[in-house]
Design a protein around this motif. Structure first.
Motif, PDB file in Angstrom:
ATOM      1  N   GLY A 113      48.778  82.173  56.416  1.00 55.06           N
ATOM      2  CA  GLY A 113      47.450  82.026  55.849  1.00 55.06           C
ATOM      3  C   GLY A 113      47.068  80.577  55.641  1.00 55.06           C
ATOM      4  N   ILE A 146      46.130  78.821  59.152  1.00 53.47           N
ATOM      5  CA  ILE A 146      44.849  79.120  59.787  1.00 53.47           C
ATOM      6  C   ILE A 146      43.677  78.829  58.856  1.00 53.47           C
ATOM      7  CG2 ILE A 146      44.672  81.564  59.159  1.00 53.47           C
ATOM      8  CD1 ILE A 146      43.937  79.960  62.602  1.00 53.47           C
ATOM      9  N   ILE A 147      43.854  79.009  57.539  1.00 51.80           N
ATOM     10  CA  ILE A 147      42.785  78.665  56.600  1.00 51.80           C
ATOM     11  C   ILE A 147      42.563  77.152  56.598  1.00 51.80           C
ATOM     12  CG2 ILE A 147      42.224  78.560  54.129  1.00 51.80           C
ATOM     13  CD1 ILE A 147      43.448  81.371  53.876  1.00 51.80           C
ATOM     14  N   TYR A 158      42.428  83.229  48.613  1.00 51.12           N
ATOM     15  CA  TYR A 158      41.974  83.305  49.996  1.00 51.12           C
ATOM     16  C   TYR A 158      42.952  84.105  50.851  1.00 51.12           C
ATOM     17  CZ  TYR A 158      38.944  79.463  48.528  1.00 51.12           C
ATOM     18  OH  TYR A 158      38.035  78.685  47.862  1.00 51.12           O
ATOM     19  N   ALA A 208      42.171  87.776  52.642  1.00 56.13           N
ATOM     20  CA  ALA A 208      42.372  87.986  54.072  1.00 56.13           C
ATOM     21  C   ALA A 208      43.390  89.079  54.347  1.00 56.13           C
ATOM     22  CB  ALA A 208      42.806  86.677  54.724  1.00 56.13           C
ATOM     23  N   TYR A 237      41.381  83.746  61.640  1.00 51.50           N
ATOM     24  CA  TYR A 237      42.488  84.134  60.777  1.00 51.50           C
ATOM     25  C   TYR A 237      43.235  85.328  61.355  1.00 51.50           C
ATOM     26  CZ  TYR A 237      45.231  85.215  56.648  1.00 51.50           C
ATOM     27  OH  TYR A 237      46.273  85.461  55.810  1.00 51.50           O
ATOM     28  N   THR A 238      42.499  86.349  61.789  1.00 53.86           N
ATOM     29  CA  THR A 238      43.148  87.550  62.309  1.00 53.86           C
ATOM     30  C   THR A 238      43.890  87.267  63.605  1.00 53.86           C
ATOM     31  OG1 THR A 238      41.220  88.275  63.590  1.00 53.86           O
ATOM     32  CG2 THR A 238      41.313  88.947  61.290  1.00 53.86           C
ATOM     33  N   SER A 267      47.308  84.847  62.095  1.00 59.25           N
ATOM     34  CA  SER A 267      48.153  85.166  60.952  1.00 59.25           C
ATOM     35  C   SER A 267      48.916  86.471  61.126  1.00 59.25           C
ATOM     36  CB  SER A 267      47.311  85.231  59.677  1.00 59.25           C
ATOM     37  OG  SER A 267      46.371  86.275  59.750  1.00 59.25           O
TER      38      SER A 267
END
Length: 511
Positions: A171, A174-175, A190, A194, A294-295, A298
């Motif tokens: 997380g 990518i965040i 966050y 997610a 993100y998807t 992660s």
């Protein structure tokens, strides 16, 4: 004149014969099913990929046909079929089905991975590609390296929460790339937002899991109606997917307004806006692309590293072989880095075998066939949902002998180098054709450096129960679009005092 009539008659006869022949082509084999309802009761609600693989063997066909209440579904169970249709005939197979549960009810119509093939998809894919193509992904490697080294500290300090540490690492990577936001070391909001959204998408996006995908009219059934549990689930899941798009994006907007926003994909994209009438459209587009990022990375990282830990418990000899290579190449006075990759073929082979052994997405996101086609004498109807069974392809005994065993050596030559004939053999884990996962380069890099760093410094072992016996993992997995190992016990300890010192001081060398 007569010759023209004869020629015309021959042409008509040829066309008619071709149409008759086409009409006579059989559909691919599959279970017979019921009148009207077809095979909706034949498809299990979990681990569907195993049923599809079983039918492929039962009917001796790498292509299986199902009728889900009138919706034609074609399952591809071999790499040859996937290459021929998804790659060579990609113009016909790059669309997506409607996916009523995921897009309409759970609200994921912002996610370009689930969009139909067309300008709306191309626009978003083009934006994503700017920041995640191979050269761009190289720029994110320092952040991936820092995440891997921070993970080592977490595994030493709180080994029981190792899956939580994986989620945090993935997380934060990518965040940070997408939004430039720094996440909290523990219980970050966050990451939690997610993760809830990822769970919703994994459950709602699997082909054949919900009847509403086959009978879209069911989406109008009231949520209180008997049997409408899917509506109630969708209402809850939509809260999470909406928050995934809005919460971090609004945080970046506030940081920009305060003049405090660090570099990120969103900051760069918003800097291109000039306040014209299209700005609102583009903001919505950018927020959706960032959430999709993100998807894309992660879930792959968390699932694959969970499988890696499981494999190391079950195959301790593999762990020892990998550590011997690391000791020979790296020594004991530093941690692995990306320039070492070419000198560590066994580590790379472990990464490939992890993705093959327990693929993150056993069933690829469904494709849609836009016009009727033919494959090996079978008729594939227009509008059919076409699903690549990555599990079956990656567990094909002909290409991967003893497919249930974890054997990194299958990707190596007898002298221990990477086997060029097995290059990209694990690629079905990332999807197919024009719809292959565009975030795979960053995900693979994060996976590689994490595995190299862990094996270089830590021993992974089975903890003991109250009687002093090793606790055996079940080896079972969740079901859904993305799968994860069910909870298991895993121990970590430094391989040496020097290794522990390297872990504790590594962060300072990255500042």
């Amino acid at each position: 004149m007569l010759s023209s009539v004869v020629s015309l008659a021959l042409i008509v006869a040829f066309v008619v014969a071709a149409l008759v022949t086409r009409r006579k082509r059989p559909l691919p084999p599959g279970p017979k099913g019921l009148p009207l309802l077809g095979n909706i009761y034949d498809v299990p609600k979990s681990r569907e990929w195993l049923a599809y693989q079983h039918w492929s063997r039962e009917y001796d066909s790498d292509v299986i046909y199902l009728n889900l209440a009138g919706t034609p579904v074609v399952i591809l169970n071999s790499a040859d079929a996937a290459y021929e249709l998804f790659e060579r005939r990609s113009a016909l197979y790059s669309d997506r089905p409607k996916m009523t549960m995921l897009n309409d009810l759970v609200g994921c119509d912002w996610h370009f991975v689930f969009m139909g093939y067309g300008n709306r998809w191309r626009e978003r894919r083009r934006v994503f590609h700017q920041y995640f193509h191979p050269s761009a992904a190289m720029q994110h490697r320092p952040r991936a390296l820092r995440g891997a080294r921070f993970l080592l500290n977490c595994l030493l300090d709180a080994p029981d929460d190792f899956m939580g540490h994986l989620r945090h690492m993935a997380g934060s990577l990518i965040i940070g790339v997408a939004y430039g936001l720094e996440v909290q070391p523990k219980d970050d909001p966050y990451v939690a937002t997610a993760e809830r959204a990822l769970h919703a998408m994994a459950m709602a996006g699997n082909a054949g899991s919900f009847l509403v995908d086959s009978i879209p009219m069911l989406k109008y059934v009231p949520s209180w109606f008997p049997g409408a549990e899917f509506k109630r689930k969708a209402m809850e899941w939509k809260k999470s997917t909406t928050a995934m798009v809005e919460v971090p994006y609004k945080a970046v907007k506030r940081a920009i307004a305060d003049g405090m926003a660090p570099p990120s994909m969103i900051l760069s994209l918003l800097g291109t806006l000039d306040g014209n009438d299209e700005s609102t459209h583009l903001e919505k587009l950018y927020s959706g692309v960032a959430a999709a990022a993100y998807t894309g990375g992660s879930d792959t990282t968390v699932s694959a590293l969970g499988s890696f830990f499981l494999a190391m418990l079950l195959y301790p000899d593999t762990q020892r072989k990998a550590q011997a290579e690391l000791d020979r190449v790296i020594g004991n006075d530093r941690l692995p880095d990306f320039p070492d990759e070419r000198s560590l073929p066994y580590i790379t082979a472990i990464v490939q075998e992890v993705l093959r052994w327990r693929p993150v997405t056993p069933l690829a996101v469904p494709h849609r066939l836009t016009s009727e086609d033919e494959y090996h004498g079978y008729r594939l109807p227009a509008g059919a949902i076409v699903v690549g069974n990555g599990w079956a392809m990656l567990h094909d005994e002909k290409r991967f002998p003893d497919p249930e065993e974890f054997i990194p050596e299958r990707f190596l030559t007898p002298d221990g180098q990477l086997n060029s004939e097995m290059k990209d053999a694990e690629l079905p884990a990332f999807g197919f054709g024009r719809r292959i996962c565009p975030g795979r380069y960053l995900a693979s890099a994060s996976l590689w450096i994490s595995i190299a760093s862990i094996l270089s410094t830590l021993e992974i072992y089975k903890p003991l129960d109250d009687r002093g016996n090793p606790i055996q993992p079940s080896g079972e997995y969740t079901t859904g679009l993305v799968t994860y190992p069910l909870p298991f016990k895993c121990g970590f300890k430094p391989r040496s005092r020097t290794a522990e010192e390297l872990i504790r001081t590594a962060e300072f060398h990255l500042d």
